[in-house]
Design a protein around this motif. Structure first.
Motif, PDB file in Angstrom:
ATOM      1  N   LEU A  34       6.331  11.478  -6.607  1.00  0.00           N
ATOM      2  CA  LEU A  34       5.781  11.273  -5.259  1.00  0.00           C
ATOM      3  C   LEU A  34       4.275  10.983  -5.331  1.00  0.00           C
ATOM      4  O   LEU A  34       3.685  10.488  -4.377  1.00  0.00           O
ATOM      5  CB  LEU A  34       6.025  12.505  -4.386  1.00  0.00           C
ATOM      6  CG  LEU A  34       7.493  12.846  -4.084  1.00  0.00           C
ATOM      7  CD1 LEU A  34       7.590  14.151  -3.315  1.00  0.00           C
ATOM      8  CD2 LEU A  34       8.148  11.726  -3.288  1.00  0.00           C
ATOM      9  N   TYR A  35       3.682  11.325  -6.480  1.00  0.00           N
ATOM     10  CA  TYR A  35       2.235  11.135  -6.632  1.00  0.00           C
ATOM     11  C   TYR A  35       1.904  10.010  -7.615  1.00  0.00           C
ATOM     12  O   TYR A  35       0.903   9.334  -7.476  1.00  0.00           O
ATOM     13  CB  TYR A  35       1.590  12.429  -7.151  1.00  0.00           C
ATOM     14  CG  TYR A  35       1.764  13.615  -6.231  1.00  0.00           C
ATOM     15  CD1 TYR A  35       0.777  13.944  -5.305  1.00  0.00           C
ATOM     16  CD2 TYR A  35       2.900  14.401  -6.283  1.00  0.00           C
ATOM     17  CE1 TYR A  35       0.929  15.035  -4.461  1.00  0.00           C
ATOM     18  CE2 TYR A  35       3.071  15.484  -5.444  1.00  0.00           C
ATOM     19  CZ  TYR A  35       2.084  15.799  -4.534  1.00  0.00           C
ATOM     20  OH  TYR A  35       2.238  16.867  -3.690  1.00  0.00           O
ATOM     21  N   GLU A  36       2.743   9.865  -8.623  1.00  0.00           N
ATOM     22  CA  GLU A  36       2.441   8.915  -9.698  1.00  0.00           C
ATOM     23  C   GLU A  36       3.612   7.954  -9.868  1.00  0.00           C
ATOM     24  O   GLU A  36       4.724   8.376 -10.132  1.00  0.00           O
ATOM     25  CB  GLU A  36       2.196   9.701 -10.998  1.00  0.00           C
ATOM     26  CG  GLU A  36       1.892   8.831 -12.201  1.00  0.00           C
ATOM     27  CD  GLU A  36       0.723   7.892 -11.960  1.00  0.00           C
ATOM     28  OE1 GLU A  36      -0.402   8.388 -11.774  1.00  0.00           O
ATOM     29  OE2 GLU A  36       0.951   6.657 -11.935  1.00  0.00           O
ATOM     30  N   LYS A  88      -3.482  14.601   0.601  1.00  0.00           N
ATOM     31  CA  LYS A  88      -2.228  15.122   0.049  1.00  0.00           C
ATOM     32  C   LYS A  88      -2.129  14.844  -1.452  1.00  0.00           C
ATOM     33  O   LYS A  88      -1.546  15.631  -2.189  1.00  0.00           O
ATOM     34  CB  LYS A  88      -1.034  14.512   0.786  1.00  0.00           C
ATOM     35  CG  LYS A  88      -0.909  15.050   2.189  1.00  0.00           C
ATOM     36  CD  LYS A  88       0.313  14.535   2.890  1.00  0.00           C
ATOM     37  CE  LYS A  88       0.416  15.190   4.254  1.00  0.00           C
ATOM     38  NZ  LYS A  88       1.670  14.960   4.910  1.00  0.00           N
ATOM     39  N   ARG A  89      -2.685  13.706  -1.864  1.00  0.00           N
ATOM     40  CA  ARG A  89      -2.624  13.377  -3.296  1.00  0.00           C
ATOM     41  C   ARG A  89      -3.451  14.351  -4.120  1.00  0.00           C
ATOM     42  O   ARG A  89      -3.162  14.570  -5.287  1.00  0.00           O
ATOM     43  CB  ARG A  89      -3.146  11.961  -3.522  1.00  0.00           C
ATOM     44  CG  ARG A  89      -2.067  10.942  -3.313  1.00  0.00           C
ATOM     45  CD  ARG A  89      -2.443   9.544  -3.734  1.00  0.00           C
ATOM     46  NE  ARG A  89      -1.481   8.661  -3.115  1.00  0.00           N
ATOM     47  CZ  ARG A  89      -1.658   8.039  -1.960  1.00  0.00           C
ATOM     48  NH1 ARG A  89      -2.798   8.178  -1.308  1.00  0.00           N
ATOM     49  NH2 ARG A  89      -0.703   7.289  -1.443  1.00  0.00           N
ATOM     50  N   MET A 116      -3.035  10.865   3.568  1.00  0.00           N
ATOM     51  CA  MET A 116      -2.337  10.762   2.281  1.00  0.00           C
ATOM     52  C   MET A 116      -3.286  11.018   1.111  1.00  0.00           C
ATOM     53  O   MET A 116      -2.865  11.528   0.071  1.00  0.00           O
ATOM     54  CB  MET A 116      -1.687   9.376   2.141  1.00  0.00           C
ATOM     55  CG  MET A 116      -0.539   9.159   3.089  1.00  0.00           C
ATOM     56  SD  MET A 116       0.803  10.317   2.760  1.00  0.00           S
ATOM     57  CE  MET A 116       1.736  10.216   4.251  1.00  0.00           C
TER      58      MET A 116
END
Lengths: 350, 386, 311
Positions: C103-105, C75-76, C72
């Protein structure tokens, strides 16, 4: 939790903005149910007076005319035969005491029963005894067991499983080898469990809402009450929606067929199951019940439709708990199996 | 034959979307046919019912009633059950009626059935008859003259079945034909309305149509091959369905009866072919194709009496269904014992076919003209660059 | 510092070898172009880097760690702009970007700031509330990019983002990528358009049939092939003597006549044109037109693979 909510909001928005999904979830069920109610409600299941001809000189001619169940036509000779052959009448009481009919059915049986009873009455009076026609001998208890109720409950059973389409769509958003969008989402730090669970929850909510909407539609517009036991019915609808989505997840995740193959497969499969449950008339359901009873016992559409009927029409909770448990446990098993299929994250091809 | 070959290839390419649908519907067709299969006798058989008698104790009244019902050919189950349980049995269609006797003599027995139905009326009438006659044979000491009672009750009106000289086949054969062939009619309509527009959609995609038109391939030949392709799809499906229906019917019908049914089916298949082509011209959206196919085929089958006998469908609905050929197809099957009775309905279907073909041609020309208009107002570059 | 590396990677689809012992790496801050014709293995390489595709042999690393689909953290830090339009067609432009950024923040304020920036970055300010499916082809491409870069990734992979895009949108996209790079993002850009690779990339990797045929800066790649500058000269009075005189001039390696034109090859390219012009004046050789062609990537590609890039 915030992401879970955002996944749920996304799924809900998608459902409301997708015309195709709206059509299959709301418009199509309402269209079909309306068609069924219009086609089968009212006169059709009611036993109408049976059209019959009585030859002149028949000893019971006057009595036949007084019986409400009979619609005596004043025709004779060849005209009566023509009517019989054209199926405009079901029988001819001939003067020689014989009933002439075209086939063997309920109407013909009732005609014979009426004729026989009059013969018996004559014998009773001839024997010096009398019959009391003023006295009531039985109470009549009604049970709404018409075609309309069978077909409607089977259709509701089918629509309750329409969460299938949400299930298939969830997988096609998550499994990288099934769609470009899924491939993109797989490169983000998205939690599969969170996405699938959110999809499941919003799918169950949407599907249940749809089924409950249909129940209210039938109750308010067509006066067909399938909400006599609302709480148990709600529980059943929730379990059915969950199971429907679980089938969608399973079929979506277990193979690489494209979405445009999985959707018609779902439509056809649901139709087949609901037909076995009596949506296309009771004879097919009876055939299955007689020849393959196990099939309908575990046919999810039949399980749901029977339980809806039992709860709301005959006030019975028979098999309610059992069916809820079967749907729920089978749903959980299918979800777990789907997650196992979806566990794979690197594919041989995309 | 380039167009036809491509049509067939597209059909194969679309098979993943069509095949499961097709297989499931074939099963459905057999089930619909099986559900209505009938006997083959020409001797009158009174309706036999499965009934349940519920009483807490065995007494002469209950016992005599059960004996009499059995002598009438009904299947009687004598047990103790609550009203709810009895309703459940009726709901499951294990029995058509339940006779519930109470413990006290003063309370009347209850006949539980769908009172609006013929079976409900029959069940109630039988009970009324029995108890009234039994009352008539009550002796002064309160006992029943059972011998006389049963002698009277055994009297039945003689029934004969009218079999006109020009009929060929039996009523039960007709019931089987109507059930099987109605199932086939529904499935054929559903499959054709899905497959034909799906394949045609590929031929009418933006750019493909224009390329086809501008290619030095005769328009008439192209159109003929497209029709031939759709004809092959419909006729092969129809033949497969007829074969499946035949499995259900062959016990019950004579060869000439089968021939008449086949002619009627042929007229219907032509109508389906034409309807399929109309839908192909009306929509090129895959989602819409699926929706139209499902709603139209299922809806029309319901209102035309494909799943239930036409006499059970309300008059107002039947009026609507008369605007479609399926109604006449089913009615012709119902009259299939006598050829002359079928002819008007078969001819009506052929008229429908002619009208539909006309509509399809008009739609096709209209679509072509609309495309030409678009072409003059937009740049050709998009086609060339496509 | 290396952002990603592929070493001896082999990927087979049954009998077809999509990546054949493929090697390459990207350093922090670079814009690297993966150049190759359709079917050369560019997307396969990207999908291996993203951890979507299982490969048969070799090693793939991103940010110094072996690629794992469960990583993960990796992916970030990456962004991906796929070749296919991949967003929710029913949702609006803002809803799409907001979802992907979310999805990220998780902080709403930060996420909304990201969304605003991404919309401005791709120039979709006027279309925020439009349903994605209603946008034109070029605008859809821009949205496709915005969804991939909204979270300000350190390393972004663009898989042929300008396919079927109009010239205006294409320029917008290329300028945006340069801007991202200036802001610190490392970029991997796959394309089969030579001009894009030449204009955009610091370094180019030429791929064909799953192999890394060559890599380097544009100049380095040109040096790999026999580099010559071709000068096309329409002579006023062409003759054998004149051609012979030209052949003896400094830097000229070959002269040929082609339908009244002299085709002069100079080496090294870019150094001898002015000398040539002076020499022509000195020898009183007159011409009506002159056209010079420096060596291009296409020459490199032709030399390395034996086929033109558009084949």
């Amino acid at each position: 939790m915030r992401r879970f909510c955002s996944h749920m909001a996304l799924n809900a928005k998608m459902s409301f903005k997708d015309k195709s999904s709206l059509f299959w979830s709301f418009i199509y069920p309402i269209l079909l149910l309306t068609l069924m109610v219009i086609a089968f409600s009212g006169v059709q299941t009611e036993q109408k007076p049976i059209a019959v001809a009585v030859e002149p000189g028949h000893p019971f001619a006057d009595v036949f005319r007084q019986i409400k169940m009979l619609d005596v036509k004043d025709v004779n000779g060849d005209e009566a035969f023509t009517l019989l052959r054209d199926k405009d009448i079901d029988g001819i009481y001939r003067v020689d005491g014989v009933l002439l009919v075209r086939g063997s059915g309920v109407n013909e049986t009732i005609l014979r029963e009426i004729g026989s009873e009059l013969t018996k009455v004559s014998s009773v009076y001839a024997a010096g005894r009398s019959l009391d026609f003023t006295k009531r001998y039985v109470e009549r208890g009604d049970q709404k067991e018409g075609m309309l109720y069978v077909t409607l409950s089977a259709s509701l059973g089918m629509f309750a499983l329409y969460g299938y389409f949400s299930g298939v769509l969830i997988v096609h958003h998550m499994q990288a080898n099934l769609s470009p969008l899924a491939a993109r989402l797989s490169t983000t730090p998205i939690s599969r469990i969170s996405y699938v669970t959110a999809g499941l929850v919003s799918g169950v909510a949407m599907s249940s809402l749809q089924t409950i909407g249909l129940l209210f539609y039938l109750k308010w517009v067509w006066k067909v009450d399938y909400l006599a036991d609302p709480w148990r019915t709600l529980l059943l609808v929730l379990a059915a929606s969950f199971f429907g989505i679980a089938i969608g997840l399973f079929i979506g995740a277990s193979n690489k067929w494209p979405l445009k193959a999985k959707v018609p497969l779902g439509v056809a499969l649901m139709l087949l199951l609901s037909a076995a449950s009596g949506m296309m008339g009771p004879p097919m359901r009876l055939f299955i019940e007689n020849k393959l009873p196990w099939l309908n016992r575990y046919n999810p559409v039949n399980m749901i439709s029977r339980t809806i009927y039992r709860l709301n029409v005959i006030g019975s909770t028979t098999e309610f708990t059992e069916n809820i448990l079967i749907l729920f446990i089978a749903g959980v098993v299918l979800c777990v199996a789907s997650l196992l299929f979806m566990r794979k994250r690197q594919f041989k091809s995309l | 034959m380039t167009v036809l070959k491509t049509y067939m290839k597209l059909l194969v390419k679309n098979s993943y979307a069509v095949l499961p649908f097709f297989v499931i519907f074939m099963v459905l067709s057999v089930l619909i046919g099986q559900g209505v299969g009938g006997g083959s006798t020409q001797v009158f058989q009174a309706t036999r019912m499965d009934v349940v008698i519920s009483s807490s104790s065995e007494n002469a009244l209950v016992s005599d009633f059960a004996t009499w019902l059995e002598s009438q050919g009904h299947t009687v189950t004598h047990t103790m059950m609550t009203e709810k349980e009895a309703r459940e049995e009726i709901f499951l269609e294990r029995v058509q009626a339940a006779y519930l006797f109470s413990d006290t003599e003063t309370e009347l027995p209850v006949v539980l059935a769908d009172q609006k139905s013929g079976a409900g009326y029959y069940a109630g009438a039988m009970a009324e008859t029995f108890f009234r006659f039994r009352d008539a044979y009550r002796l002064e000491d309160g006992t029943i003259d059972r011998a006389s009672l049963f002698e009277v009750l055994s009297q039945e009106m003689k029934v004969e079945i009218d079999a006109p000289e020009d009929t060929d086949g039996t009523e039960s054969g007709v019931a089987t034909v109507v059930g099987s062939m109605s199932g086939a009619a529904y499935v054929l309509l559903a499959v054709s309305l899905s497959v034909l527009p799906l394949v045609n959609e590929a031929f009418t995609r933006p750019g493909v149509f224009e390329r086809s038109v501008t290619a030095p391939y005769k328009v008439n030949k192209r159109v003929f091959e497209l029709y031939l392709g759709s004809g092959i799809v419909v006729f092969v499906s129809a033949a497969a369905l007829f074969g499946l229906s035949f499995i259900t019917m062959y016990h019950y019908i004579t060869p000439s009866h089968l021939g008449r049914v086949a002619v009627n089916y042929l007229a219907y298949v032509l109508c389906v072919l034409a309807i399929g082509n109309i839908v192909s011209n009306l929509t090129r959206n895959r989602a819409a194709i699926s929706a139209i196919s499902t709603v139209f085929s299922l809806g029309l089958s319901f209102v035309s009496g494909a799943f239930v006998p036409q006499e059970l469908v309300s008059e107002s609905v039947l009026k609507v269904s008369k605007a479609f050929p399926m109604y006449y197809y089913i009615r012709a099957n119902r009259n299939s014992l006598v050829w002359e009775d079928m002819v008007p309905d078969i001819l009506t279907q052929l008229i429908f076919f002619a009208v539909y073909v006309g509509v399809a041609i008009v739609l096709q020309r209209f679509a072509g003209r609309a495309r030409k208009t678009i072409k003059t107002t937009t740049s050709l570059a998009s086609d060339i660059g496509a | 510092m290396k952002v990603c590396a592929m070493r001896e990677v082999v990927k087979r689809y049954k009998k077809v070898v999509a990546l054949d012992h493929f090697n390459f790496e990207i350093k922090e801050g670079e814009i690297v172009g993966l150049l190759g014709p359709n079917g050369s293995g560019k997307s396969t390489a990207i999908n291996c880097l993203l951890g979507l595709l299982a490969f048969d042999e070799g090693e793939v690393e991103v940010f110094g760690r072996r690629v794992s689909p469960d990583d993960m953290d990796m992916k970030r830090r990456i962004g991906f702009v796929p070749q296919d339009l991949s967003f929710f067609a029913e949702l609006s432009v803002i809803d799409n970007i907001r979802y992907f950024a979310g999805l990220y923040e998780q902080n709403n304020a930060k996420r909304d700031e990201m969304v605003r920036e991404a919309i401005a970055f791709v120039g979709l300010e006027k279309y925020g509330k439009f349903a994605a499916k209603k946008l034109s082809g070029g605008l859809k491409r821009r949205l496709n990019i915005a969804c991939g870069i909204a979270h300000r990734p350190e390393f972004v992979m663009f898989d042929e983002p300008t396919v079927a895009v109009d010239a205006q949108s294409r320029n917008f996209i290329l300028e945006g990528i340069k801007e991202m790079n200036r802001n610190g993002s490392t970029v991997l850009y796959t394309t089969h358009y030579l001009d894009e690779a030449q204009e955009l990339c610091d370094r180019i990797v030429i791929m064909d049939e799953g192999r890394n045929m060559a890599s380097g800066t544009l100049e380095e790649l040109i040096d790999l092939v026999d580099p010559t500058e071709a000068v096309h000269l329409v002579l006023s009075e062409p003759s054998e003597t004149v051609l012979k005189m030209i052949a003896d001039m400094p830097g000229v390696v070959d002269v040929a006549e082609d339908d009244g034109k002299a085709v002069i090859l100079l080496t090294p390219p870019g150094h001898h044109l002015s000398t040539l012009l002076e020499e022509l004046k000195k020898h009183e050789i007159y011409y009506s037109s002159l056209h010079s062609e420096l060596p291009s990537l296409n020459d490199v590609f032709l030399k390395l693979t034996g086929k033109a890039l558009r084949d």
